[in-house]
Design a protein around this motif. Structure first.
Motif, PDB file in Angstrom:
ATOM      1  N   ASP A 101      56.690   0.613  15.923  1.00 17.77           N
ATOM      2  CA  ASP A 101      57.141   1.472  16.906  1.00 17.77           C
ATOM      3  C   ASP A 101      57.051   3.113  16.658  1.00 17.77           C
ATOM      4  OD1 ASP A 101      58.278  -0.771  18.286  1.00 17.77           O
ATOM      5  OD2 ASP A 101      60.145  -0.868  17.105  1.00 17.77           O
ATOM      6  N   PHE A 102      56.528   3.398  15.447  1.00 11.87           N
ATOM      7  CA  PHE A 102      56.490   4.860  15.042  1.00 11.87           C
ATOM      8  C   PHE A 102      55.059   5.199  14.628  1.00 11.87           C
ATOM      9  CE2 PHE A 102      60.895   3.468  14.707  1.00 11.87           C
ATOM     10  CZ  PHE A 102      61.670   4.588  15.228  1.00 11.87           C
ATOM     11  N   GLY A 103      54.136   4.157  14.313  1.00 12.64           N
ATOM     12  CA  GLY A 103      52.858   4.617  14.003  1.00 12.64           C
ATOM     13  C   GLY A 103      51.901   3.512  14.419  1.00 12.64           C
ATOM     14  N   LEU A 104      50.560   3.917  14.352  1.00 18.65           N
ATOM     15  CA  LEU A 104      49.246   3.187  14.523  1.00 18.65           C
ATOM     16  C   LEU A 104      48.537   3.332  13.508  1.00 18.65           C
ATOM     17  CD1 LEU A 104      48.202   1.562  16.868  1.00 18.65           C
ATOM     18  CD2 LEU A 104      46.792   3.651  17.292  1.00 18.65           C
ATOM     19  N   ALA A 105      47.656   2.353  12.929  1.00 21.48           N
ATOM     20  CA  ALA A 105      46.981   2.414  11.838  1.00 21.48           C
ATOM     21  C   ALA A 105      45.392   2.360  12.536  1.00 21.48           C
ATOM     22  CB  ALA A 105      46.916   1.072  11.174  1.00 21.48           C
ATOM     23  N   THR A 106      44.616   3.233  11.471  1.00 22.18           N
ATOM     24  CA  THR A 106      43.237   3.396  11.933  1.00 22.18           C
ATOM     25  C   THR A 106      42.590   2.652  10.775  1.00 22.18           C
ATOM     26  OG1 THR A 106      42.967   5.372  10.735  1.00 22.18           O
ATOM     27  CG2 THR A 106      43.468   5.526  13.112  1.00 22.18           C
ATOM     28  N   ILE A 107      42.903   2.666   9.766  1.00 20.37           N
ATOM     29  CA  ILE A 107      42.307   1.932   8.447  1.00 20.37           C
ATOM     30  C   ILE A 107      43.115   1.227   7.645  1.00 20.37           C
ATOM     31  CG2 ILE A 107      40.312   3.500   8.508  1.00 20.37           C
ATOM     32  CD1 ILE A 107      42.378   3.628   5.685  1.00 20.37           C
ATOM     33  N   TYR A 108      42.359   0.186   7.003  1.00 19.79           N
ATOM     34  CA  TYR A 108      42.956  -0.765   5.786  1.00 19.79           C
ATOM     35  C   TYR A 108      42.142  -0.475   4.429  1.00 19.79           C
ATOM     36  CZ  TYR A 108      46.246  -3.328   9.025  1.00 19.79           C
ATOM     37  OH  TYR A 108      47.222  -3.553   9.767  1.00 19.79           O
ATOM     38  N   TYR A 109      42.576  -0.160   3.475  1.00 15.74           N
ATOM     39  CA  TYR A 109      41.996  -0.256   2.444  1.00 15.74           C
ATOM     40  C   TYR A 109      42.550  -1.224   1.298  1.00 15.74           C
ATOM     41  CZ  TYR A 109      45.845   3.123   1.016  1.00 15.74           C
ATOM     42  OH  TYR A 109      47.028   3.797   0.909  1.00 15.74           O
TER      43      TYR A 109
ATOM     44  N   ASP B 233      64.474   6.999   7.002  1.00 17.47           N
ATOM     45  CA  ASP B 233      65.196   8.102   7.221  1.00 17.47           C
ATOM     46  C   ASP B 233      65.129   9.137   8.258  1.00 17.47           C
ATOM     47  OD1 ASP B 233      65.682   7.968   4.504  1.00 17.47           O
ATOM     48  OD2 ASP B 233      64.097   8.960   3.488  1.00 17.47           O
ATOM     49  N   GLY B 234      64.424   8.339   9.396  1.00 16.84           N
ATOM     50  CA  GLY B 234      64.238   8.848  10.641  1.00 16.84           C
ATOM     51  C   GLY B 234      63.502  10.335  10.640  1.00 16.84           C
ATOM     52  N   LEU B 235      62.200   9.933  10.299  1.00 17.58           N
ATOM     53  CA  LEU B 235      61.510  11.331  10.048  1.00 17.58           C
ATOM     54  C   LEU B 235      60.112  11.248  11.423  1.00 17.58           C
ATOM     55  CD1 LEU B 235      60.275  11.597   6.308  1.00 17.58           C
ATOM     56  CD2 LEU B 235      62.294  12.364   7.688  1.00 17.58           C
ATOM     57  N   PHE B 236      60.107   9.906  11.981  1.00 18.41           N
ATOM     58  CA  PHE B 236      59.162   9.844  13.050  1.00 18.41           C
ATOM     59  C   PHE B 236      59.522   9.714  14.530  1.00 18.41           C
ATOM     60  CE2 PHE B 236      57.401   7.704   8.959  1.00 18.41           C
ATOM     61  CZ  PHE B 236      57.003   8.851   8.620  1.00 18.41           C
ATOM     62  N   GLU B 237      58.583  10.304  15.444  1.00 16.81           N
ATOM     63  CA  GLU B 237      59.102  10.200  16.765  1.00 16.81           C
ATOM     64  C   GLU B 237      58.694   8.885  17.140  1.00 16.81           C
ATOM     65  OE1 GLU B 237      60.481  12.088  18.855  1.00 16.81           O
ATOM     66  OE2 GLU B 237      60.341  14.088  18.171  1.00 16.81           O
ATOM     67  N   PRO B 238      59.235   8.052  17.983  1.00 14.21           N
ATOM     68  CA  PRO B 238      58.909   6.871  18.628  1.00 14.21           C
ATOM     69  C   PRO B 238      57.329   7.087  19.139  1.00 14.21           C
ATOM     70  CG  PRO B 238      61.171   7.181  19.330  1.00 14.21           C
ATOM     71  CD  PRO B 238      60.682   8.450  18.662  1.00 14.21           C
ATOM     72  N   LEU B 239      56.773   6.223  19.053  1.00 11.45           N
ATOM     73  CA  LEU B 239      55.496   6.163  19.636  1.00 11.45           C
ATOM     74  C   LEU B 239      55.014   5.525  20.662  1.00 11.45           C
ATOM     75  CD1 LEU B 239      52.587   7.706  18.874  1.00 11.45           C
ATOM     76  CD2 LEU B 239      51.862   5.417  17.578  1.00 11.45           C
ATOM     77  N   ASP B 240      54.464   6.240  21.905  1.00  8.52           N
ATOM     78  CA  ASP B 240      54.326   5.844  23.413  1.00  8.52           C
ATOM     79  C   ASP B 240      52.774   5.242  23.350  1.00  8.52           C
ATOM     80  OD1 ASP B 240      53.672   5.157  26.001  1.00  8.52           O
ATOM     81  OD2 ASP B 240      54.468   7.021  26.608  1.00  8.52           O
TER      82      ASP B 240
ATOM     83  N   CYS C 114      51.576   9.050  12.535  1.00  2.45           N
ATOM     84  CA  CYS C 114      52.606   9.099  13.187  1.00  2.45           C
ATOM     85  C   CYS C 114      53.123  10.441  13.488  1.00  2.45           C
ATOM     86  CB  CYS C 114      53.884   8.851  12.012  1.00  2.45           C
ATOM     87  SG  CYS C 114      53.589   7.203  11.103  1.00  2.45           S
ATOM     88  N   ILE C 115      53.859  10.722  14.380  1.00  7.95           N
ATOM     89  CA  ILE C 115      54.376  12.062  14.909  1.00  7.95           C
ATOM     90  C   ILE C 115      55.708  12.453  14.209  1.00  7.95           C
ATOM     91  CG2 ILE C 115      54.810  13.647  16.981  1.00  7.95           C
ATOM     92  CD1 ILE C 115      53.434  11.384  18.597  1.00  7.95           C
ATOM     93  N   LEU C 116      55.779  13.772  13.477  1.00 14.28           N
ATOM     94  CA  LEU C 116      56.951  14.115  12.782  1.00 14.28           C
ATOM     95  C   LEU C 116      57.849  14.382  13.914  1.00 14.28           C
ATOM     96  CD1 LEU C 116      56.283  16.526   9.927  1.00 14.28           C
ATOM     97  CD2 LEU C 116      56.876  13.967   9.685  1.00 14.28           C
ATOM     98  N   LYS C 117      59.079  14.006  13.771  1.00 17.38           N
ATOM     99  CA  LYS C 117      60.307  14.230  14.638  1.00 17.38           C
ATOM    100  C   LYS C 117      60.521  15.629  14.653  1.00 17.38           C
ATOM    101  CE  LYS C 117      63.619  11.547  15.094  1.00 17.38           C
ATOM    102  NZ  LYS C 117      64.789  10.624  15.138  1.00 17.38           N
ATOM    103  N   GLY C 118      60.492  16.201  15.957  1.00 20.83           N
ATOM    104  CA  GLY C 118      60.705  17.439  16.204  1.00 20.83           C
ATOM    105  C   GLY C 118      59.361  18.386  16.468  1.00 20.83           C
ATOM    106  N   SER C 119      58.245  17.637  16.666  1.00 20.31           N
ATOM    107  CA  SER C 119      57.021  18.308  16.779  1.00 20.31           C
ATOM    108  C   SER C 119      57.085  18.844  18.263  1.00 20.31           C
ATOM    109  CB  SER C 119      55.939  17.523  16.728  1.00 20.31           C
ATOM    110  OG  SER C 119      54.614  17.933  17.426  1.00 20.31           O
ATOM    111  N   ARG C 120      56.582  20.215  18.413  1.00 18.57           N
ATOM    112  CA  ARG C 120      56.464  20.728  19.356  1.00 18.57           C
ATOM    113  C   ARG C 120      55.348  20.569  20.526  1.00 18.57           C
ATOM    114  NH1 ARG C 120      57.832  24.613  15.797  1.00 18.57           N
ATOM    115  NH2 ARG C 120      55.749  25.230  15.774  1.00 18.57           N
TER     116      ARG C 120
END
Length: 338
Positions: A113-121, A90-97, A251-257
């Protein structure tokens, strides 16, 4: 002179702290958010001067509404793998650098490309050890379905998510052949267990209460939550065989200031030592496997991403649910009602 210095120092102490910037991180609340604050947010603020405010809950509809309106309240969000896949679609996230982040030791599914995990459960075969002594209870999903050898009430999660995978494993499907899910086969197998399911638990806290109150003898429960009540004296244990592994992404929401500051925060969470500390506080498994260098062996072996525990694991396929989740959820709710 001393009085002047003391006056200046007192003014500095009383003055409100000024931050370079503030970001909002939306996660799951309670002790989980407290762990985020302790391990990630507070050290990050000390290092960068960027304030981190934690809130909850990363509801998908709210994420989507914020992006659609351009009124971004949450800079960093932590969706489940299912919500992540849908959000990418749905195009909700910013590409992650992730420049400067060493991801070679991350579990493959933890870096996207758009998220990084910290934990698995994980969702695990669980049973009460006052019904069956430890090592003598159900060892896999076929055992959970075997009500002759292991009679008694069952507790299962209230969604199709993770239950369909468990049903197929119980029916003999190998872990690496679960996807694409044969939905008809999975529901047919669920039909066998349905008369013995006493409760469908809705969240981790309720799952804990179900086993504390002995509403179920066995079933599917999250290992981290079960470990907590086991430490409190509840006679319960989990099997790592055939665990169904789930994960969340930052993830970073698209449009975050505050995209740059949010990116810095996510990079900060990637460090092995920080993920180790976070894993030990939450009883979840780190995405960065290098973190296990800093986790005692007796603690590590009870985490989802410990190498021996991953051998027979099934990791939730968020992309499959992004494509089929809506119709499966409708069928599941109708099935529970019948």
């Amino acid at each position: 002179m001393k009085r002047t210095m003391l006056f200046i120092l007192s003014v500095m102490l009383l003055a409100p702290q000024v931050f370079a910037e503030t970001i909002t991180v939306c996660s799951y609340g309670g002790t989980y958010n407290q762990a985020i604050e302790k391990v990630f947010a507070e050290p990050f603020t000390r290092q960068t001067g960027i304030k981190v405010v934690t809130v909850s809950f990363p509801n998908y509809a709210k994420m989507k509404a914020q992006v659609a309106s351009g009124n971004i309240e949450w800079d960093v969000v932590e969706p489940s793998i299912k919500a992540y896949a849908l959000g990418v679609k749905d195009g909700l996230f910013e590409p992650l650098d992730l420049s400067g982040v060493d991801t070679k030791d991350f579990i493959k599914t933890g870096v996207t490309d758009f998220g990084l995990a910290t934990i698995y459960y994980s969702h695990n075969v669980t049973y009460r050890t006052d019904v069956w002594p430890k090592t003598q209870g159900p060892k896999n999903w076929a055992d959970v379905w075997d009500v002759q050898r292991f009679p008694g009430p069952r507790g299962m999660k209230y969604t199709a998510y993770s239950n369909l995978e468990a049903a197929l494993l119980a029916d003999g499907v190998p872990p690496n052949k679960i996807y694409p899910i044969d939905v008809d086969r999975a529901f047919k197998k669920m039909d066998e267990l349905k008369p013995y399911i006493k409760v469908f638990w809705k969240n981790g806290a309720q799952g804990q209460q179900v086993m504390k109150a002995h509403e179920a003898d066995t079933g599917s429960f999250t290992a981290g939550r079960m470990q907590i009540i086991a430490e409190q004296g509840v006679p319960v244990t989990c099997e790592w065989n055939q665990q169904i592994v789930d994960l969340d992404y930052l993830c970073i929401l698209k449009g975050s200031r505050h995209k740059d500051a949010a990116t810095q925060f996510i990079r900060f969470t990637a460090a092995a030592r920080r993920q180790a500390e976070f894993a030990m506080l939450t009883n979840y498994g780190p995405a960065n496997t290098k973190a296990y260098d800093f986790i005692p062996e007796d603690k590590a072996k009870d985490m989802p991403t410990y190498k021996n525990n991953m051998k027979t694991a099934v990791t939730i396929d968020g992309n499959w649910y992004a494509e089929h989740g809506k119709e499966v959820a409708q069928r599941w709710e109708a099935w529970k009602m019948n």
